[in-house]
Scaffold this motif. Structure first.
Motif, PDB file in Angstrom:
ATOM      1  N   SER A 110       0.960  -1.288   0.395  1.00  0.00           N
ATOM      2  CA  SER A 110      -0.597   0.065   0.414  1.00  0.00           C
ATOM      3  C   SER A 110       0.561   1.360   0.320  1.00  0.00           C
ATOM      4  O   SER A 110       1.777   1.285   0.413  1.00  0.00           O
ATOM      5  CB  SER A 110      -0.677   0.044   1.670  1.00  0.00           C
ATOM      6  OG  SER A 110      -1.534   0.808   1.251  1.00  0.00           O
ATOM      7  N   ASN A 115      -5.699   1.512   1.630  1.00  0.00           N
ATOM      8  CA  ASN A 115      -5.970   0.693  -0.017  1.00  0.00           C
ATOM      9  C   ASN A 115      -4.343  -0.181   0.000  1.00  0.00           C
ATOM     10  O   ASN A 115      -3.630   0.313  -0.033  1.00  0.00           O
ATOM     11  CB  ASN A 115      -6.028   1.633  -1.174  1.00  0.00           C
ATOM     12  CG  ASN A 115      -6.870   2.284  -0.987  1.00  0.00           C
ATOM     13  OD1 ASN A 115      -8.024   1.774  -0.676  1.00  0.00           O
ATOM     14  ND2 ASN A 115      -6.843   3.646  -1.076  1.00  0.00           N
ATOM     15  N   TRP A 116      -5.540  -1.470  -0.013  1.00  0.00           N
ATOM     16  CA  TRP A 116      -4.120  -2.484  -0.441  1.00  0.00           C
ATOM     17  C   TRP A 116      -3.993  -2.685  -1.546  1.00  0.00           C
ATOM     18  O   TRP A 116      -5.885  -3.931  -2.025  1.00  0.00           O
ATOM     19  CB  TRP A 116      -4.117  -3.611   1.455  1.00  0.00           C
ATOM     20  CG  TRP A 116      -3.618  -2.771   2.303  1.00  0.00           C
ATOM     21  CD1 TRP A 116      -4.042  -1.890   3.105  1.00  0.00           C
ATOM     22  CD2 TRP A 116      -1.957  -2.404   2.752  1.00  0.00           C
ATOM     23  NE1 TRP A 116      -3.634  -1.564   4.417  1.00  0.00           N
ATOM     24  CE2 TRP A 116      -2.378  -2.322   4.009  1.00  0.00           C
ATOM     25  CE3 TRP A 116      -1.190  -3.078   2.923  1.00  0.00           C
ATOM     26  CZ2 TRP A 116      -1.260  -1.385   4.687  1.00  0.00           C
ATOM     27  CZ3 TRP A 116      -0.193  -3.022   3.112  1.00  0.00           C
ATOM     28  CH2 TRP A 116      -0.178  -2.237   4.139  1.00  0.00           C
TER      29      TRP A 116
END
Length: 242
Positions: A110, A115-116
């Motif tokens: 990330s 948000n990954w």
């Protein structure tokens, strides 16, 4: 390089609240069904004795004594500043064992800690395996890139162990092969470069057509990023040995 011999601020979260928390130790090996479950030693290609593993049991303890039980045991790196010049890469060594094949080790990256993106999701490979990836293939490199490792036993019905060691970030940089002043690309700077230099200076499109395999940046003699009249005197000096 982080070989985990010292604490550099990795974050451990066990969302399931059960056993198998990531812990930075000299691991105690375990065996399940005749196979190594938790490693006895850290990555042999690295240095030191410590690594992160999912739980640490006691010598001679059962293989499931401190293994992962439940979902999402997460190990997250501190922020990595990958905003420098070059093409950033991240390398790590990982270990994963699951005795019934229904769980995986997930590796994610990330650049905002919110948000990954998944880099890999691996089944059992109970040996130290080196992996690396190009950060830009997954997200825009910046000053807050993180990598995380997620081990789960969900449903909680198996012996599951994971390990991480020797994590490093590095850059790949391409060195220029352009010889300054060599406008005809013959590997030398001499009088045969005068006409191509003038052409690159006055008509870059015509230069590109006449010398399609050459790089017009070779005419940027004063290295200011622009080919213009300020390169004339340095070119003459380069040509004459001044």
């Amino acid at each position: 390089m982080d070989n985990f011999e010292t604490d550099r601020g990795w974050i451990v979260v066990n969302s399931g609240g059960l056993s198998g928390n990531w812990t930075r130790v000299d691991p105690i090996g375990t065996t399940s069904g005749g196979q190594p479950a938790q490693p006895e030693d850290d990555n042999p290609a690295g240095t030191g004795t410590r690594c992160f593993v999912t739980g640490q049991g006691t010598i001679g303890g059962a293989p499931g004594q401190a293994d992962v039980d439940g979902p999402d045991n997460i190990l997250t790196s501190p922020p990595l500043d990958l905003s420098g010049a070059g093409d950033p890469q991240i390398e790590y060594y990982r270990w994963f064992f699951n005795d019934d094949g229904d769980d995986v080790l997930v590796v994610q990256v990330s650049n905002d800690n919110a948000n990954w993106t998944t880099v890999e999701s691996t089944l059992t490979n109970n040996s130290w395996v080196r992996r690396s990836f190009r950060v830009a293939d997954y997200l825009a490199p910046n000053t807050t890139v993180r990598i995380r490792f997620i081990a789960s036993d969900q449903p909680n019905n198996s012996v599951t162990e994971a390990g991480v060691d020797d994590v490093r970030a590095y850059y790949i940089r391409c060195e220029s092969t352009v010889l300054t002043g060599d406008l005809n690309c013959d590997g030398e700077v001499n009088n045969f470069d005068i006409d191509p230099f003038v052409l690159a200076l006055t008509d870059p499109d015509a230069y590109a057509a006449a010398f399609p395999d050459c790089d017009a940046s070779a005419a940027d003699i004063n290295d200011d990023g622009v080919v213009n009249n300020f390169d004339i005197d340095p070119f003459v000096a380069l040509l004459t040995g001044g």
